[in-house]
Scaffold this active site. Structure first.
Site, PDB file in Angstrom:
ATOM      1  N   ASP A  68       0.809  -1.225   0.000  1.00  0.00           N
ATOM      2  CA  ASP A  68       0.000   0.000   0.000  1.00  0.00           C
ATOM      3  C   ASP A  68       0.842   1.275   0.000  1.00  0.00           C
ATOM      4  O   ASP A  68       0.452   2.296   0.576  1.00  0.00           O
ATOM      5  CB  ASP A  68      -0.977   0.016   1.198  1.00  0.00           C
ATOM      6  N   ALA A  75       1.362   3.117  -2.465  1.00  0.00           N
ATOM      7  CA  ALA A  75       0.875   3.962  -3.572  1.00  0.00           C
ATOM      8  C   ALA A  75       1.577   3.613  -4.882  1.00  0.00           C
ATOM      9  O   ALA A  75       1.855   4.475  -5.715  1.00  0.00           O
ATOM     10  CB  ALA A  75       0.976   5.455  -3.262  1.00  0.00           C
ATOM     11  N   LYS A  76       1.802   2.323  -5.071  1.00  0.00           N
ATOM     12  CA  LYS A  76       2.407   1.837  -6.316  1.00  0.00           C
ATOM     13  C   LYS A  76       1.489   2.131  -7.501  1.00  0.00           C
ATOM     14  O   LYS A  76       1.948   2.517  -8.576  1.00  0.00           O
ATOM     15  CB  LYS A  76       2.645   0.309  -6.220  1.00  0.00           C
ATOM     16  N   GLY A  77       0.159   1.925  -7.282  1.00  0.00           N
ATOM     17  CA  GLY A  77      -0.810   2.140  -8.363  1.00  0.00           C
ATOM     18  C   GLY A  77      -0.750   3.565  -8.882  1.00  0.00           C
ATOM     19  O   GLY A  77      -0.728   3.803 -10.086  1.00  0.00           O
ATOM     20  N   GLY A  96      -4.558  -4.258  -3.872  1.00  0.00           N
ATOM     21  CA  GLY A  96      -5.568  -3.230  -4.125  1.00  0.00           C
ATOM     22  C   GLY A  96      -4.818  -1.965  -4.477  1.00  0.00           C
ATOM     23  O   GLY A  96      -4.196  -1.355  -3.608  1.00  0.00           O
ATOM     24  N   HIS A  97      -4.808  -1.619  -5.755  1.00  0.00           N
ATOM     25  CA  HIS A  97      -4.038  -0.455  -6.215  1.00  0.00           C
ATOM     26  C   HIS A  97      -5.008   0.650  -6.614  1.00  0.00           C
ATOM     27  O   HIS A  97      -5.869   0.442  -7.464  1.00  0.00           O
ATOM     28  CB  HIS A  97      -3.138  -0.847  -7.398  1.00  0.00           C
ATOM     29  N   THR A  98      -4.862   1.804  -5.996  1.00  0.00           N
ATOM     30  CA  THR A  98      -5.801   2.903  -6.230  1.00  0.00           C
ATOM     31  C   THR A  98      -5.194   3.924  -7.176  1.00  0.00           C
ATOM     32  O   THR A  98      -4.059   4.345  -7.001  1.00  0.00           O
ATOM     33  CB  THR A  98      -6.099   3.628  -4.893  1.00  0.00           C
ATOM     34  N   GLN A 146       1.950  -5.893  -3.399  1.00  0.00           N
ATOM     35  CA  GLN A 146       2.422  -6.025  -2.010  1.00  0.00           C
ATOM     36  C   GLN A 146       3.693  -5.185  -1.825  1.00  0.00           C
ATOM     37  O   GLN A 146       3.891  -4.221  -2.542  1.00  0.00           O
ATOM     38  CB  GLN A 146       2.651  -7.499  -1.618  1.00  0.00           C
ATOM     39  N   THR A 177      -9.691  -4.923   1.571  1.00  0.00           N
ATOM     40  CA  THR A 177     -10.508  -5.488   2.652  1.00  0.00           C
ATOM     41  C   THR A 177     -11.163  -4.422   3.527  1.00  0.00           C
ATOM     42  O   THR A 177     -12.010  -4.760   4.353  1.00  0.00           O
ATOM     43  CB  THR A 177      -9.636  -6.375   3.566  1.00  0.00           C
ATOM     44  N   GLY A 231      -0.332  14.056  -2.278  1.00  0.00           N
ATOM     45  CA  GLY A 231      -1.772  13.824  -2.326  1.00  0.00           C
ATOM     46  C   GLY A 231      -2.074  12.755  -3.345  1.00  0.00           C
ATOM     47  O   GLY A 231      -1.206  12.379  -4.138  1.00  0.00           O
TER      48      GLY A 231
END
Ligand code: GDP
Ligand code: IMO
Ligand code: MG
Length: 432
Positions: free
Chosen positions: A13, A15-17, A40-42, A227, A304, A418
């Site tokens: 998490d 912030a790879k996405g 879960g990539h945002t 991950q 999750t 941000g």
């Protein structure tokens, strides 16, 4: 730039996405090479938020090919939901997505086993707290070889028979694990998964040859890690890890692209640390400050919804993972989250049994004993979300960035303030 990797340096998490989406326009192909629906990539673009689990974060750019390679485990209903959700947000996915016929498939028995093993824990040990996406059991079957089904197997004439045989064995396993409710119906699974296979068919191909052709043709590839390096099955905080090589060492094995084509590795980390699930976390803040960071950073899981555990930046851990993943530069994310705090701490060394060390321990029992040695840095207490040049950041923020670079031993080439694309600043070789 032939092959550039974006690798998480913490427990996921980071912030790879966001970073992959931003860099995508510089590449021809974006590749996911390990993990599965646990990721879960945002990606935030204006007022739209996209949540990706299997599909590479390059998918918003229609000119780029997105490839899911053999190292990924695919959960058909979840990837179909992802496609539906992208379509409902106006993103067309057609010729720009490829799924490897070698990628392993997650079935309901994997998810049931994941849940049963997590609920039971393993006796004396704290539960891993998995994402319950069937990841461990699916990779387990892959390595065990006998009960595994790959995407390409779903199109073969013996698929029905394989589902029958595997379901019978898995029902015995689920009973042995204490389940009375999880008996699975082979015929129903076959029907359901045949339907999924029909929908996925246009995307399924041999991605290994495709990628080898691309690198030899001089195309530029961006590899998107899932991950984080501390969750790497071999080099992370075992057993509180995921079941794939989530550090930089997994790129080649998972994608089939030889390491010699990889020319740059970008390590992504938050300006602090988070972790979801069980396992030791030396700089965790089980106090008001931890809660404050969680609220400021909206630290709740993308997959999750679980609250993420929060703590200070751990330079011992990130220096270790930076070396392991062979990074060239750091992307330092979430600098805005620290910007309202009066003072900030960085862990610069560990004390284990009274001895000071800079070495990240190989055993979780030693990691549990760590007393972090902190350096305190005065906060800058200024909103930085509208800053667009690193030079325009408050002096305190720039000092913090310089200190992270010094402790990790690599330059910071991206600073994020941000979630939006515009809230990102590039330096060094990444500045255009
Ligand atoms: P990933 O799994 O590494 O792709 O990261 P996630 O998407 O799970 O979590 C990162 C979260 O932080 C997402 O909600 C992003 O939109 C958000 N985000 C990314 N960069 C920044 C940043 O610089 N500041 C803040 N406040 N949020 C960010
Ligand atoms: P992204 O790609 C954060 C964690 C789980 C659990 C452990 C094992 O979004 O950074 P698993 O379901 O993989 O067997 O769970 O790993 N975990 C993650 N934590 N981000 C992720 O992915 C994660 N994927 C797995 O919480 O502790
Ligand atoms: Mg995530």
């Amino acid at each position: 730039m032939a092959g550039t990797c974006v690798i998480g340096l913490q427990w996921g998490d980071e912030a790879k996405g966001k970073l992959v989406d931003l860099l995508t326009s510089r590449f021809d192909v974006v590749v996911r090479y390990q993990g599965g629906a646990n990721a879960g990539h945002t990606v935030v673009v204006g007022d739209k938020t996209y949540k990706l689990h299997h599909i590479p974060s390059g998918i918003l750019n229609a000119n780029v090919m997105n490839v899911v390679t053999p190292g990924v485990v695919i959960n058909p209903p979840t990837i179909l939901q992802e496609l539906d959700s992208l379509a409902s947000q106006g993103v067309k996915v057609a010729e720009n997505l490829m799924l490897s016929d070698r990628a392993h498939v997650v079935f309901p028995w994997h998810i049931a086993e994941d849940r049963l093993r997590n609920e039971g824990g393993s006796g004396e040990r704290e539960s891993i707290g998995t994402t319950m996406r069937g990841i461990g059991p699916c990779y387990g079957d892959k390595v065990g070889r006998m009960n595994a089904v790959r995407l390409g197997d779903m199109f073969r004439p013996d698929f029905r028979e394989r589902v029958n045989i595997i379901t019978a064995g898995k029902n015995r396993l689920l009973s042995a694990l204490g389940s009375t409710a999880d008996q699975l119906d082979a015929a129903a699974i076959f029907d359901q998964y045949s339907g999924y296979a029909a929908r996925l068919k246009p995307f399924v191909t041999d991605t290994t040859h495709y990628l080898l052709d691309q690198v030899e043709a001089g195309k530029k590839m961006l590899f998107e890690g899932a991950q984080g390096s501390l969750l790497d099955i071999d080099h992370g905080t075992f057993p509180y890890v995921t079941s794939s090589n989530a550090s930089g060492v997994g790129v080649s094995a998972g994608s089939g692209v030889p390491g010699k084509w990889i020319t740059k590795v970008l390590g992504v980390c938050k300006a602090y640390t988070t972790r979801v699930g069980g396992g030791p976390f030396p700089t965790e803040l089980n106090n008001e400050m931890g809660n404050k960071i969680r609220e400021l950073g909206r630290e709740y899981g993308t997959t999750t919804g679980r609250p993420r555990r929060c703590g200070w930046f751990d330079a011992v851990a990130v220096r270790y993972t930076s070396r392991l993943s062979g990074i060239d530069a750091i992307s330092l994310m979430m600098m805005d989250v620290l910007s309202l705090l009066p003072e900030i701490k960085i862990c610069t060394a560990y004390e284990i049994d009274g001895e000071r060390t800079n070495k990240f321990p190989s055993h979780v029992d030693d990691l549990r004993k760590v007393v972090p040695v902190y350096e305190t840095i005065p906060g800058w207490e200024t909103d930085v979300t509208k800053v667009r040049k690193i030079a325009d950041l408050p002096t305190g923020a720039r000092k913090y960035i310089d200190r992270v670079a010094e402790l990790v031993g690599k330059p910071v080439e991206v600073v994020s303030v941000g979630p939006d694309r515009a809230q990102t600043m590039f330096a060094g070789s990444l500045a255009q």
